[in-house]
Design a protein around this motif. Structure first.
Motif, mmCIF file in Angstrom:
data_model
loop_
_atom_site.group_PDB
_atom_site.id
_atom_site.type_symbol
_atom_site.label_atom_id
_atom_site.label_comp_id
_atom_site.label_asym_id
_atom_site.label_seq_id
_atom_site.Cartn_x
_atom_site.Cartn_y
_atom_site.Cartn_z
ATOM 1 N N GLU A 24 0.836 -1.209 0.000
ATOM 2 C CA GLU A 24 0.000 0.000 0.000
ATOM 3 C C GLU A 24 0.874 1.263 0.000
ATOM 4 O O GLU A 24 0.592 2.235 -0.699
ATOM 5 C CB GLU A 24 -0.921 -0.044 1.219
ATOM 6 N N ASN A 25 1.950 1.258 0.767
ATOM 7 C CA ASN A 25 2.879 2.405 0.772
ATOM 8 C C ASN A 25 3.458 2.630 -0.622
ATOM 9 O O ASN A 25 3.603 3.778 -1.069
ATOM 10 C CB ASN A 25 4.054 2.169 1.719
ATOM 11 N N ALA A 36 8.189 4.946 -6.484
ATOM 12 C CA ALA A 36 8.248 4.542 -5.076
ATOM 13 C C ALA A 36 9.599 3.898 -4.795
ATOM 14 O O ALA A 36 10.192 3.261 -5.667
ATOM 15 C CB ALA A 36 7.129 3.557 -4.759
ATOM 16 N N THR A 37 10.076 4.081 -3.563
ATOM 17 C CA THR A 37 11.359 3.491 -3.162
ATOM 18 C C THR A 37 11.172 2.702 -1.872
ATOM 19 O O THR A 37 10.621 3.204 -0.896
ATOM 20 C CB THR A 37 12.425 4.582 -2.947
ATOM 21 N N LEU A 38 11.667 1.475 -1.911
ATOM 22 C CA LEU A 38 11.547 0.552 -0.780
ATOM 23 C C LEU A 38 12.934 0.145 -0.300
ATOM 24 O O LEU A 38 13.804 -0.178 -1.111
ATOM 25 C CB LEU A 38 10.781 -0.699 -1.236
ATOM 26 N N VAL A 39 13.112 0.125 1.012
ATOM 27 C CA VAL A 39 14.358 -0.335 1.622
ATOM 28 C C VAL A 39 14.029 -1.565 2.465
ATOM 29 O O VAL A 39 13.153 -1.499 3.339
ATOM 30 C CB VAL A 39 14.962 0.768 2.524
ATOM 31 N N PHE A 127 12.341 7.742 1.598
ATOM 32 C CA PHE A 127 11.906 6.438 1.118
ATOM 33 C C PHE A 127 10.423 6.255 1.454
ATOM 34 O O PHE A 127 9.942 6.741 2.463
ATOM 35 C CB PHE A 127 12.700 5.324 1.812
ATOM 36 N N ASP A 128 9.722 5.532 0.593
ATOM 37 C CA ASP A 128 8.300 5.281 0.880
ATOM 38 C C ASP A 128 8.132 4.294 2.030
ATOM 39 O O ASP A 128 7.216 4.443 2.839
ATOM 40 C CB ASP A 128 7.600 4.774 -0.381
ATOM 41 N N ALA A 129 8.993 3.280 2.088
ATOM 42 C CA ALA A 129 8.915 2.324 3.199
ATOM 43 C C ALA A 129 10.304 1.764 3.492
ATOM 44 O O ALA A 129 11.069 1.479 2.582
ATOM 45 C CB ALA A 129 7.956 1.187 2.863
ATOM 46 N N VAL A 130 10.583 1.620 4.779
ATOM 47 C CA VAL A 130 11.821 0.995 5.252
ATOM 48 C C VAL A 130 11.413 -0.169 6.151
ATOM 49 O O VAL A 130 10.624 0.018 7.080
ATOM 50 C CB VAL A 130 12.677 1.999 6.058
ATOM 51 N N ALA A 187 7.225 5.499 5.870
ATOM 52 C CA ALA A 187 6.692 4.412 6.703
ATOM 53 C C ALA A 187 7.866 3.562 7.159
ATOM 54 O O ALA A 187 8.739 3.232 6.362
ATOM 55 C CB ALA A 187 5.701 3.566 5.916
ATOM 56 N N MET A 188 7.885 3.235 8.459
ATOM 57 C CA MET A 188 8.969 2.401 8.989
ATOM 58 C C MET A 188 8.393 1.168 9.680
ATOM 59 O O MET A 188 7.455 1.279 10.474
ATOM 60 C CB MET A 188 9.831 3.184 9.976
ATOM 61 N N TYR A 189 8.960 0.017 9.341
ATOM 62 C CA TYR A 189 8.539 -1.260 9.929
ATOM 63 C C TYR A 189 9.737 -1.917 10.587
ATOM 64 O O TYR A 189 10.844 -1.885 10.042
ATOM 65 C CB TYR A 189 8.021 -2.209 8.835
#
Ligand code: 6PG
Length: 233
Positions: A24-25, A36-39, A127-130, A187-189
């Motif tokens: 979703e992010n 979008a960028t994902l780490v 970043f969009d999500a880490v 967003a951080m997970y």
């Protein structure tokens, strides 16, 4: 910022939920900004999550993926995080994503750090999500207690996005994204499994210990949006 805990009965339920949230992010990033960028992190824990995320229907060609950290080993090495990604996430439709590796074929991280930093500087921030993992010593990414470049990597207003890192607990030299790069994510997970990691994290979050003892707690506290902890037994 205090994290939000999400509890699951088992690792597959966790993987499904976390993949849906991250997907979703990424969708939102593409809709709102065209890219979008994902780490993501390496190690053993994220395999199910990465395989599940690869099956999401996503605008993969507009998605860039990189790592929170890398072990300084070639991509065919059993301990390579890039290898983990190629085996799990960068498959099928998801292989259309752009992957920015942190490892370069050179003897040491220092030989390549300028080129790695330049490639990361070309990525849009934040970043969009880490998605981070955690060791039972309180490290995340390669922000290890006792690491040689830890103080520089943990600077909240640091200008470096990536640094070489060596630590007694790390088997090989590493490169790691810094706290400043990680914490500005949209967003951080943090993905942890098992009672031991849960108790290590709870203690790290409740203590007023310096960041040198629990870098993960400092990263979560520094997050610009409320971080999400995904946990299962
Ligand atoms: C790495 C990491 C690291 C990892 C933790 C947890 O390359 O080692 O990215 O930060 O997330 O060490 O690793 P496990 O999932 O194997 O316990």
């Amino acid at each position: 910022m205090q994290p939000l805990w999400h509890e699951y009965a088992g690792p597959w339920a966790l993987a499904e939920a976390q993949a849906a949230a991250v997907a979703e992010n990424l969708r939102r990033g593409v809709i709102e900004r065209g890219a979008a960028t994902l780490v993501v992190s390496g190690g053993n824990t994220p395999r199910r999550f990465l395989e599940t995320l690869a099956r999401e229907t996503l605008p993969w060609t507009q998605t860039t993926i990189t790592l929170a950290d890398e072990r300084w080993v070639p991509p065919d090495h059993a301990r390579s995080n890039e290898r983990l990604l190629r085996e799990t996430l960068l498959r099928g439709a998801a292989s259309a994503a752009r992957f920015v590796p942190l490892y370069r074929a050179a003897p040491t991280p220092e030989d390549s750090i300028a080129r790695i930093a330049a490639d990361l500087a070309a990525l849009p921030l934040p970043f969009d999500a880490v998605v981070l993992g955690m060791g039972t010593d309180g490290h995340c990414a390669s922000l290890f207690p006792g690491a040689d470049n830890l103080a520089e990597a943990m600077q909240a207003d640091g200008t470096q996005r990536v640094l070489p890192m060596r630590a007694p607990a790390a088997e090989e030299p590493r490169v790691t994204l810094t706290l400043a790069a990680l914490t500005q994510a949209r967003a951080m997970y943090l993905h942890i499994e098992g009672a031991q990691k849960r108790s290590v994290l709870e203690q790290a979050l409740s203590a007023t210990a310096p960041f040198t003892q629990a870098p993960v707690a400092e990263v979560l506290r520094g997050a610009r949006t409320q971080p999400h902890i995904f946990h299962c037994p």
